[in-house]
Design an enzyme around this catalytic site. Structure first.
Site, mmCIF file in Angstrom:
data_model
loop_
_atom_site.group_PDB
_atom_site.id
_atom_site.type_symbol
_atom_site.label_atom_id
_atom_site.label_comp_id
_atom_site.label_asym_id
_atom_site.label_seq_id
_atom_site.Cartn_x
_atom_site.Cartn_y
_atom_site.Cartn_z
ATOM 1 N N PHE A 42 53.272 64.823 59.499
ATOM 2 C CA PHE A 42 54.210 65.938 59.359
ATOM 3 C C PHE A 42 53.421 67.237 59.119
ATOM 4 O O PHE A 42 52.463 67.245 58.339
ATOM 5 C CB PHE A 42 55.160 65.660 58.190
ATOM 6 C CG PHE A 42 56.323 66.609 58.129
ATOM 7 C CD1 PHE A 42 57.393 66.470 59.000
ATOM 8 C CD2 PHE A 42 56.346 67.649 57.211
ATOM 9 C CE1 PHE A 42 58.464 67.351 58.951
ATOM 10 C CE2 PHE A 42 57.416 68.537 57.161
ATOM 11 C CZ PHE A 42 58.478 68.381 58.039
ATOM 12 N N ASP A 67 52.362 59.088 53.086
ATOM 13 C CA ASP A 67 53.558 59.922 52.905
ATOM 14 C C ASP A 67 54.748 59.043 53.268
ATOM 15 O O ASP A 67 54.933 58.654 54.428
ATOM 16 C CB ASP A 67 53.471 61.162 53.807
ATOM 17 C CG ASP A 67 54.667 62.084 53.631
ATOM 18 O OD1 ASP A 67 55.726 61.606 53.155
ATOM 19 O OD2 ASP A 67 54.572 63.272 53.980
ATOM 20 N N TYR A 116 65.264 63.371 49.495
ATOM 21 C CA TYR A 116 66.526 63.930 50.014
ATOM 22 C C TYR A 116 66.946 63.321 51.337
ATOM 23 O O TYR A 116 67.965 63.704 51.891
ATOM 24 C CB TYR A 116 66.453 65.462 50.133
ATOM 25 C CG TYR A 116 65.175 66.017 50.731
ATOM 26 C CD1 TYR A 116 64.939 65.949 52.090
ATOM 27 C CD2 TYR A 116 64.212 66.609 49.919
ATOM 28 C CE1 TYR A 116 63.770 66.447 52.631
ATOM 29 C CE2 TYR A 116 63.034 67.111 50.452
ATOM 30 C CZ TYR A 116 62.818 67.033 51.820
ATOM 31 O OH TYR A 116 61.659 67.517 52.351
ATOM 32 N N LYS A 117 66.156 62.375 51.842
ATOM 33 C CA LYS A 117 66.532 61.750 53.120
ATOM 34 C C LYS A 117 67.325 60.469 52.818
ATOM 35 O O LYS A 117 68.491 60.536 52.466
ATOM 36 C CB LYS A 117 65.277 61.463 53.944
ATOM 37 C CG LYS A 117 64.454 62.712 54.280
ATOM 38 C CD LYS A 117 63.212 62.317 55.066
ATOM 39 C CE LYS A 117 62.242 63.478 55.224
ATOM 40 N NZ LYS A 117 62.697 64.515 56.139
ATOM 41 N N ARG A 164 66.344 63.215 67.756
ATOM 42 C CA ARG A 164 66.205 62.102 66.801
ATOM 43 C C ARG A 164 67.588 61.621 66.377
ATOM 44 O O ARG A 164 68.434 62.417 65.981
ATOM 45 C CB ARG A 164 65.450 62.559 65.553
ATOM 46 C CG ARG A 164 64.024 62.962 65.812
ATOM 47 C CD ARG A 164 63.266 63.136 64.516
ATOM 48 N NE ARG A 164 63.965 63.964 63.528
ATOM 49 C CZ ARG A 164 63.450 64.289 62.352
ATOM 50 N NH1 ARG A 164 62.258 63.848 61.993
ATOM 51 N NH2 ARG A 164 64.125 65.057 61.516
HETATM 52 C C1 LIG Z 1 56.970 63.185 56.376
HETATM 53 C C2 LIG Z 1 57.318 64.419 55.610
HETATM 54 N N1 LIG Z 1 56.446 64.883 54.700
HETATM 55 C C3 LIG Z 1 56.715 65.992 53.986
HETATM 56 C C4 LIG Z 1 57.885 66.691 54.178
HETATM 57 C C5 LIG Z 1 58.124 67.965 53.421
HETATM 58 O O1 LIG Z 1 58.476 67.681 52.146
HETATM 59 P P1 LIG Z 1 58.733 68.822 51.044
HETATM 60 O O2 LIG Z 1 59.613 69.836 51.671
HETATM 61 O O3 LIG Z 1 59.366 68.048 49.940
HETATM 62 O O4 LIG Z 1 57.426 69.389 50.663
HETATM 63 C C6 LIG Z 1 58.829 66.227 55.087
HETATM 64 C C7 LIG Z 1 60.088 66.963 55.298
HETATM 65 O O5 LIG Z 1 60.921 66.642 56.080
HETATM 66 C C8 LIG Z 1 58.527 65.065 55.831
HETATM 67 O O6 LIG Z 1 59.374 64.599 56.732
#
Ligand SMILES: Cc1ncc(COP(=O)(O)O)c(C=O)c1O
Length: 421
Positions: free
Chosen positions: A124, A202, A227-228, A381
């Site tokens: 990400f 992650d 939050y997912k 998606r």
């Molecule tokens: C795989 C992944 N890592 C990190 C994040 C970002 O997380 P945060 O906004 O809590 O820093 C996301 C957000 O969708 C994500 O999908």
């Protein structure tokens, strides 16, 4: 039996069917974006109102001792339960990005691993930005990015070759945000260990949807958002996991009072808390944590194994429909076909992906709004949140996608894109 009846029959035999009732559902909308923002559990509002009225409203500062100081620990314990960690191996708070900063920085500065940060092209973007930031802050070489020829899946042989010849601290997304590719974590952890390296996983696209056991996979470090699939609400606090033996050798780069051994003694010198608690920094986000607890309780109630089982079944069902109905009309499957390499969303593409998404989101003739998401440059998606996604939702989505393309309904939309897609 018609295709609709088949989908209805699958819903009737779904052992998690009753969990649908525990969420708020906007009218006339099929929501397939729980992999971006999970739905709101009905009990969340009740919990928040009670925290607002009784705890903040009535008891004010007295609530710290009565309710709030123990809240982050209680919630971390629930997250630990989900991934089979010990309760003193998880902390909750802040965003995934901040947790990654603290953890990657701590590992690089620990002296336990070569000073090199490694990521890959499926990760990400924020993870890669954070690693880049750490390397420039610590005046290291920029992170090494393993770039695969495909957006769909990691080339494990290529990844292993990079680890073999460039040891260090890796960060990989257990389930990739674009294609839902699900990494073989156990094998990669063992490989990293035997090459003087460590992987920070992650778990953002995995936790609450796939069965992931930190002990079984010998995972030493992880971060993730809530939050997912955990339905904690927009911006709900993220978490960090560190194996208890490892955390004793690490220091947080942010020495804040909530990471102090005795924060309320207000000493002038910093003394880090024992264990993972030292990674706390400032005052916990009580309202968000309170909302998150409800989402976590529902997930624990359903059980992660049944959740994963349903996620696999939903994915297999959807892929079968995509293959029979959508591929013949120009769609492409952009996720792994086999469930063992796939998280809980399925990605497809079409040369008109953006305009097709606009038709789903802005229906014209009384069809339901269908919320999926678009990821540049061509990916659609379809997220399946096993607690509330139904087979009929997937059936209806495939029917709509087919109709939009065969009737060329997408031609009614222009190609303009807003900021959040
Ligand atoms: C795989 C992944 N890592 C990190 C994040 C970002 O997380 P945060 O906004 O809590 O820093 C996301 C957000 O969708 C994500 O999908």
């Amino acid at each position: 039996m018609t295709n609709l009846q088949k989908a209805q029959a699958l819903d009737q035999s779904d052992r998690l069917a009753e969990f649908y009732q525990r969420f708020y559902h906007p009218e006339n909308e099929i929501y397939l974006d729980g992999n971006s923002l999970g739905k709101q559990p009905l009990k969340t509002k009740e919990r928040l109102v009670s925290v607002l009225d009784e705890q903040w409203g009535q008891q004010l500062i007295g609530s710290w001792n009565k309710h709030w100081l123990e809240l982050p620990k209680r919630i971390a314990g629930k997250i630990a339960q989900l991934v089979n960690a010990d309760s003193d191996e998880v902390v909750v708070g802040e965003s995934t990005s901040v947790n990654l900063f603290k953890l990657a920085h701590a590992l690089i500065e620990s002296g336990l691993y070569p000073k090199r940060l490694i990521t890959d092209s499926l990760n990400f973007p924020t993870d890669n930005y954070i690693l880049e930031g750490i390397s420039s802050y610590l005046k290291m070489s920029p992170p090494l990015c393993v770039s695969y020829s495909s957006d769909l899946e990691a080339d494990i042989a290529q990844l292993k070759e990079v680890i073999r010849s460039n040891q260090g601290v890796l960060c990989l997304s257990l389930v990739s945000y674009k294609s839902a590719y699900y990494y073989p974590a156990k094998m990669l952890n063992a490989f990293a260990k035997s090459h003087d390296s460590i992987i920070i996983w992650d778990l953002s696209h995995a936790v609450g949807a796939v069965h992931f056991d930190v002990k079984e996979t010998e995972t030493l470090a992880a971060i993730g958002c809530t939050y997912k699939y955990l339905n904690g609400g927009p911006g709900s606090p993220a978490f960090m996991f560190i194996d208890s033996q490892l955390s004793s050798s690490l220091s947080s780069p942010i020495q804040g009072w909530f990471g102090h051994a005795n924060p309320f003694e207000f000493t002038s010198a910093f003394e880090a808390a024992k264990g993972i608690e030292k990674f706390n920094a400032g005052t916990p986000q009580i309202l968000s944590l309170s909302a998150l607890e409800i989402g976590l309780e529902i997930t624990l109630d359903a059980g992660i194994r049944p959740i994963r089982e349903k996620s696999e079944l939903l994915g297999n069902y959807l892929i079968e429909k995509i293959q029979s109905e959508l591929i013949p009309i120009g769609f492409k499957l952009e996720s792994p076909e086999g469930y063992e390499n796939r998280g809980s969303h399925v990605t497809i593409s079409h040369q008109e992906s953006w305009r097709i998404c606009q038709c789903l989101l802005h229906p014209k003739r009384g069809e339901p709004k269908i919320t999926i998401d678009f990821r540049p440059d061509k990916y659609i998606r379809i997220g399946m949140a096993p607690l509330y996604t139904r087979y009929i939702d997937l059936w209806q989505t495939v029917e709509r996608l087919r109709a939009i393309v065969t009737s060329r309904e997408f031609e009614q939309h222009d190609g303009k894109k807003p900021v959040v897609t």
